[in-house]
Design a protein around this motif. Structure first.
Motif, PDB file in Angstrom:
ATOM      1  N   GLU B 214       0.815  -1.230   0.000  1.00 31.57           N
ATOM      2  CA  GLU B 214       0.000   0.000   0.000  1.00 31.57           C
ATOM      3  C   GLU B 214       0.840   1.268   0.000  1.00 31.57           C
ATOM      4  N   GLU B 215       2.136   1.153  -0.356  1.00 31.74           N
ATOM      5  CA  GLU B 215       2.961   2.361  -0.390  1.00 31.74           C
ATOM      6  C   GLU B 215       2.504   3.300  -1.494  1.00 31.74           C
ATOM      7  N   ASP B 217      -0.564   3.584  -2.554  1.00 30.83           N
ATOM      8  CA  ASP B 217      -1.766   4.252  -2.036  1.00 30.83           C
ATOM      9  C   ASP B 217      -1.375   5.357  -1.070  1.00 30.83           C
ATOM     10  N   ALA B 218      -0.375   5.076  -0.241  1.00 24.55           N
ATOM     11  CA  ALA B 218       0.065   6.084   0.723  1.00 24.55           C
ATOM     12  C   ALA B 218       0.580   7.326  -0.004  1.00 24.55           C
ATOM     13  N   LEU B 219       1.308   7.095  -1.077  1.00 26.24           N
ATOM     14  CA  LEU B 219       1.811   8.209  -1.883  1.00 26.24           C
ATOM     15  C   LEU B 219       0.646   9.060  -2.378  1.00 26.24           C
ATOM     16  N   ARG B 220      -0.390   8.395  -2.837  1.00 33.06           N
ATOM     17  CA  ARG B 220      -1.544   9.136  -3.359  1.00 33.06           C
ATOM     18  C   ARG B 220      -2.234   9.918  -2.260  1.00 33.06           C
ATOM     19  N   THR B 221      -2.345   9.325  -1.061  1.00 32.76           N
ATOM     20  CA  THR B 221      -3.032  10.066   0.000  1.00 32.76           C
ATOM     21  C   THR B 221      -2.191  11.236   0.501  1.00 32.76           C
TER      22      THR B 221
END
Ligand SMILES: Nc1ncnc2c1ncn2[C@@H]1O[C@H](COP(=O)(O)OP(=O)(O)O)[C@@H](O)[C@H]1O
Ligand SMILES: [Mg+2]
Lengths: 260, 349
Positions: B214-215, B217-221
């Motif tokens: 989920e890295e 996804d984390a970048l996107r958030t």
């Protein structure tokens, strides 16, 4: 920091921080929970509960805009549905597994959002990031890589990263899981302080009953088998609910196996 | 009695079966047993359930709680059938999956183009500080293997040419053959194959691991653009490294040919290089470099697309890496053929 940028990220005075109407969540083609409706006012600590696999982490993915709802509406910070392509989102997120960037040290993980979204000099960025790491008790691990720290430390580093830009809303996925009781208490106190003193809105997935009763203002209970929201409300009230399944969740049968 | 062990269960249960064969509701009392394995109890329960015997299994004071854990009728759950596919089916499915990749790679390229517009508007969305490091890893670190392989390719090419040419007394033309062969085809092709295995596979694994953790996804958030942050620097690194390595490959390939020319065809180095200079045109080298740019794009796009598509833990990442390498090799060869035909069609050969 750029005050106007921060001010524009705050929801209007009357608006709820997070508003969800009749949302259906799922993974792929599988529907997990239907008809989720709730509203979280600013400054509230809102817990998302449910058995494992009931869709708590999935719900968070919808709330932060990583998934597009098949049905229903989400409004975050009065800005409509979250749009991750539209610049800095008005929230910070801590993923269940931490999701720290593996090629960066703990400190760099926290400085990254500051470097990307503020024009502060690098020295100031380091000061802020160090302060955030201090908040979660991780200052000593600043130079470690994510692969070199334990699961509980990863969680705390991820909390620090989510708080780096002082967002008005945070989403935490099981912040207390895997932490020792003392550290878990410290994290609870941190969340409580931030919510009460800086009006931070916290939506957190959690399993820790103690933590729920200690800090959550309200909670949402997802149920996997009926694909419904089982309950919304004050956990202290739900504990004595008439509905047996709700009561059971908040008062797990301990079977009297405690040692004398 | 001692411990009822799982290993001995079938024999013991068979004994119990014969002993209770004619009893309506047998009572099996384990109170006299010192210890009992859970596996034994499960097998016992399953045996009773299978024979529809309503037995009363008792564990007494000490083992009662353990016996109660295995109280229900134990029946084996059905296993997921995993028979190997028919060979032909498997081959067919693999082919369909490869064609399916084509559409997903096109879609990925579209998303990349949209992201590129956002990145151009706000260059901060890219992680450009990583670029020098990526170029170093894709380019500089690959130099030794590129040198060795292309030297040997030039050497082998020289030998093959030598056999034919010496029959006609046309030894000097070995330099033409090696020179043109390396610059136009083998230099770009071999170097692309090497980078596909080195950097392409590495990119898919890296991005795939980031995806399943989920890295991404984390970048996107954090409001950051995964395309600008991860894909574009990698594509650029390949677009710089591959042509540069191709030029190196051309040179060492010709040196490989030189060794053959000198040792077994009796040519002098000066004669070899004079001949090369008189026949090789800039276009020979340029056309190879253009090829290598196309290869770099293909390797980068496929590797990143597959990385982003990874799911399901380490095994999923491994599958994506395999498929990225296979698809890239396929794409390299197809592109090579198409571009070579295009060159000819436009009179550029
Ligand atoms: N990456 C995934 N791909 C497909 N299905 C998933 C994935 N992750 C979780 N699921 C499914 O979605 C359901 C809910 O998962 P999740 O939201 O992670 O549950 P929770 O956080 O409440 O434990 C699970 O039952 C699981 O089967
Ligand atoms: Mg979860």
């Amino acid at each position: 920091m750029r005050c106007e940028a921060v001010a524009s990220r705050l929801p209007g005075p009357a608006g709820a921080a997070v508003e969800v109407r009749d949302l259906t969540i799922g993974r792929g083609d599988v529907t997990l929970v239907e008809g989720i409706t709730f509203s979280v006012p600013r400054g509230e600590i809102f817990a998302i509960l449910g058995g494992s696999g009931s869709g708590k982490s999935t719900l968070l993915r919808y709330l932060v805009g990583l998934e597009t709802p098949m049905k229903g509406e989400i409004d975050v910070a009065g800005r409509g549905p979250p749009d991750l392509d539209a610049g800095l989102p008005p929230f910070g997120v801590m993923f269940q597994g931490g999701a720290l960037f593996g090629s960066m040290t703990v400190l760099e993980n926290v400085t990254l959002p500051l470097e990307e979204w503020t024009d502060l000099p690098i020295a100031d960025v380091d000061v802020i990031a160090s302060a955030k790491l201090e908040l979660v008790g991780l200052a000593s691990a600043a130079d470690q890589l994510p692969a070199q720290i334990s699961g509980g430390m990863t969680k705390r580093a991820a909390i620090a990263r989510a708080l780096a830009l002082d967002p008005p809303i945070v989403f935490f996925d099981e912040p207390g899981a895997g932490l020792d009781p003392v550290t878990a208490l410290e994290i609870d106190n941190l969340i409580l302080t931030l919510a009460r003193s800086s009006n931070l809105t916290v939506l957190m997935v959690t399993h820790e009953l103690a933590s729920i009763f200690r800090i959550a203002d309200r909670c949402l209970l997802l149920d996997r088998s009926s694909k419904r929201v089982l309950a919304i409300g004050d956990p202290r009230a739900l504990r004595v609910s008439d509905e047996p399944r709700i009561r059971e969740f908040f008062n797990p049968p301990s079977k009297g196996t405690e040692r004398p | 009695m001692g411990r009822l062990e799982t290993r001995e269960a079938p024999a013991l249960i068979a004994e119990i079966r014969t002993a209770t064969a004619h009893v309506e509701q047998p009572t099996i009392d384990l109170a006299g047993v010192a210890e009992v394995d859970g596996g034994f109890l499960a097998l016992l329960r399953a045996d009773l359930a299978a024979r529809n015997v309503r037995a009363d299994v008792r564990g007494g004071e000490r083992l009662g709680a353990l016996v109660d854990l295995y109280r229900g009728d134990v029946r084996p759950l059905s296993r997921k059938a995993r028979s190997p596919e028919e060979l032909l089916c498997h081959v067919g499915r693999a082919a369909v999956i490869d064609v399916g990749h084509l559409t997903s790679i096109l879609a990925f390229t579209g998303q990349l183009a949209i992201a590129a517009v956002r990145v151009v508007r706000r260059p901060r969305r890219g992680h450009w500080s990583e670029l020098p490091y990526l170029v170093e890893r894709a380019g500089a670190d690959a130099v030794p293997i590129v040198l060795v392989i292309n030297f040997l390719i030039g050497f082998v090419l020289g030998y093959m040419a030598a056999r034919a040419l010496s029959m006609f007394g046309a030894n000097i033309y070995v330099s033409d053959l090696v020179g043109i062969g390396m610059t136009r085809q083998l230099g770009p092709l071999m170097t692309a194959v090497i980078l596909c295995g080195r950097s392409g596979a590495a990119y898919t694994t890296e991005l795939g691991a980031m995806k399943v953790d989920e890295e991404i996804d984390a970048l996107r958030t954090l409001g950051l653009e995964p395309f600008g942050w991860l894909v574009m620097p990698r594509l650029l690194a390949l677009l710089v490294a591959l042509p540069a390595l191709t030029l190196l490959a051309d040179i060492v390939g010709m040196c490989g040919g030189l060794v053959v020319a000198v040792t077994s065809l009796g040519l002098t180095p000066r004669g070899y290089f004079n001949e090369l200079r008189s026949t090789l045109t800039p276009w020979d080298v340029e056309s190879g470099v253009i090829l290598s740019l196309a290869f770099a794009l293909a390797i980068g796009l496929i590797a990143c697309e597959q990385g982003f598509a990874a799911s399901g833990g380490p095994q999923g990442v491994g599958q994506r890496t395999t498929s990225a390498v296979v698809t890239s090799l396929f794409a390299i060869v197809v592109l090579d053929a198409c571009i070579t035909v295009l060159y000819r069609a436009y009179g550029l050969s």
